[in-house]
Scaffold this motif. Structure first.
Motif, short mmCIF file in Angstrom:
data_model
loop_
_atom_site.label_atom_id
_atom_site.label_comp_id
_atom_site.label_asym_id
_atom_site.label_seq_id
_atom_site.Cartn_x
_atom_site.Cartn_y
_atom_site.Cartn_z
N UNK A 31 -9.58 12.71 -2.80
CA UNK A 31 -8.54 12.39 -1.81
C UNK A 31 -7.76 13.65 -1.44
N UNK A 32 -7.41 13.73 -0.21
CA UNK A 32 -6.58 14.82 0.32
C UNK A 32 -5.45 14.17 1.09
N UNK A 33 -4.21 14.40 0.66
CA UNK A 33 -3.06 13.78 1.33
C UNK A 33 -2.15 14.87 1.87
N UNK A 34 -1.88 14.84 3.18
CA UNK A 34 -0.97 15.82 3.78
C UNK A 34 0.18 15.08 4.47
N UNK A 35 1.36 15.61 4.31
CA UNK A 35 2.53 14.95 4.90
C UNK A 35 2.75 15.45 6.32
N UNK A 36 1.69 15.34 7.08
CA UNK A 36 1.70 15.66 8.52
C UNK A 36 1.00 14.51 9.21
N UNK A 45 0.85 -1.19 0.00
CA UNK A 45 0.00 0.00 0.00
C UNK A 45 0.88 1.24 0.00
N UNK A 46 0.43 2.28 -0.70
CA UNK A 46 1.19 3.52 -0.85
C UNK A 46 0.27 4.72 -0.64
N UNK A 47 0.83 5.90 -0.32
CA UNK A 47 -0.01 7.10 -0.14
C UNK A 47 -0.70 7.50 -1.44
N UNK A 48 -1.83 8.18 -1.34
CA UNK A 48 -2.57 8.60 -2.53
C UNK A 48 -1.81 9.66 -3.32
N UNK A 49 -1.02 10.46 -2.67
CA UNK A 49 -0.30 11.54 -3.36
C UNK A 49 1.02 11.11 -3.96
N UNK A 50 1.29 9.82 -4.07
CA UNK A 50 2.59 9.33 -4.53
C UNK A 50 2.80 9.66 -6.01
N UNK A 51 4.03 10.06 -6.34
CA UNK A 51 4.35 10.38 -7.72
C UNK A 51 4.76 9.12 -8.48
N UNK A 52 4.86 9.23 -9.81
CA UNK A 52 5.28 8.09 -10.62
C UNK A 52 6.70 7.65 -10.26
N UNK A 53 7.56 8.62 -9.97
CA UNK A 53 8.96 8.30 -9.59
C UNK A 53 8.97 7.54 -8.27
#
Length: 341
Positions: free
Chosen positions: A180-185, A109-117
């Motif tokens: 989806x709303x993803x915050x890195x907090x 599983x990965x965060x919703x805001x993950x980039x292709x890289x």
């Protein structure tokens, strides 16, 4: 298809919650088989890994110059590719002992805001660690599946998954993320906020592990019925000598107020941007809290007050995501629409 099923029969397929704070592994046969901190201790001179997981976490803040204890994931994504690969390989070997006829398939599983890289880095790390095939699923989707929400129905389901590095807020309907709303907090920022508070208010330095213990013991997002206190030891910032202070839940609530407010705002923003029909469903069915951050005392009451929603905490929020990831692995055909690669 035949060979895929044959490999699945011969090998042990794994579901993985590759978290900033903790990594969990799940098998269809035994359920959760590993739950360890995502920490690696490295010998600086030789570049050799000397400890992983629980043992490595004990090194944090206690290492001599020649050893460093690091978290190879930051904000839910890979910060150190090589170390992450070694950590995944260590965990997989720990779970699948003995000779393996077939390499495992791993669902991560990965965060919703993950980039292709970032997505590519996760896949390549798992492949180089020994996976024959890697599938990805978004964390809030995995949390919804783990909690048994009716994700395949035309009904709005809202999930707030608070991990170590990211908070994922998602509205799910018809097996897809509607918003989806993803915050890195998330949990790590709460720990850092507690450390800064002790520096500013008490001129005391405390380590990350101590900050986490304080958060778990007396941290709260909402006033508690009875005051809680804790004796905390650290290093005096001015004299450099050992120091101790007694703090209350009120102190810690003040310390973490800013990161908690970011999480609440992300939840409100998600609601504001969700279609009214789905908001009506959420109003009837409630909001699901998952992830380790869901265990912060009073957070459900604070979110409920700010959103006017009924807030439900999953029965085991620390494992909601990996249980959902495990269900997608065990029932790949049923959940094929939730995979993002």
């Amino acid at each position: 298809m035949f060979f895929s099923k044959l490999f699945g029969f011969l090998g042990t397929n794994l579901a993985m919650d590759l978290g900033t704070a903790n990594s969990l592994l799940y098998t269809a046969k035994d359920g959760i088989v590993l739950n360890e901190p995502s920490v690696v201790a490295i010998d600086n001179r030789e570049g050799r890994i000397i400890a992983v997981g629980k043992e490595a976490k004990e090194y944090m803040g206690r290492t001599p110059e020649k050893i460093r204890a690091i978290r190879p994931l930051k904000d839910g994504v890979i910060a150190d590719f090589e170390v992450t690969r070694e950590m995944i390989a260590f965990f997989v070997r720990k779970v699948i002992s003995g000779m393996r006829i077939v390499k495992p398939k791993i669902v991560i599983c990965v965060p919703t805001g993950i980039t292709q890289v970032e997505k590519r880095a996760v896949i390549e790390s798992a492949q180089q660690a020994g996976a024959r095939e890697v599938r990805l699923v978004e964390e809030p989707m995995a949390a919804a599946i783990g909690a048994g929400l009716p994700i395949d129905q035309p009904v709005g389901n809202m999930v707030v998954d608070i991990g170590g590095g990211t908070t994922e807020v998602a509205v799910i309907s018809l097996s897809a993320v509607a918003y989806a709303e993803s915050v890195r907090v998330a949990g790590d920022e709460l720990n850092e906020a507690i450390q800064r508070y002790f520096q500013d208010q008490f001129q005391m330095l405390i380590g990350e592990n101590m900050a986490e213990r304080i958060k778990i013991a007396i941290g709260s997002a909402y006033p508690l019925p009875e005051q809680m206190t804790m004796d905390v030891s650290g290093k005096n910032l001015i004299t450099g000598t050992p120091s101790s202070v007694t703090v209350t839940d009120g102190h810690i609530r003040e310390a973490i107020q800013e990161p908690v407010s970011v999480i609440v705002r992300a939840t409100r923003t998600a609601l504001e941007k969700t279609p009214p029909e789905l908001v009506g469903d959420i109003a009837r069915n409630g909001l699901l809290l998952a992830g380790g951050g869901a265990l912060l005392k009073g957070l459900d009451r604070l979110i409920s007050r700010e959103t006017q929603l009924h807030v439900i905490i999953d029965e085991d929020p620390l494992t909601t995501v990996v249980r959902g990831t495990g269900k997608t692995m065990a029932n790949e055909e049923t959940f094929k629409s939730v995979f993002i690669n």
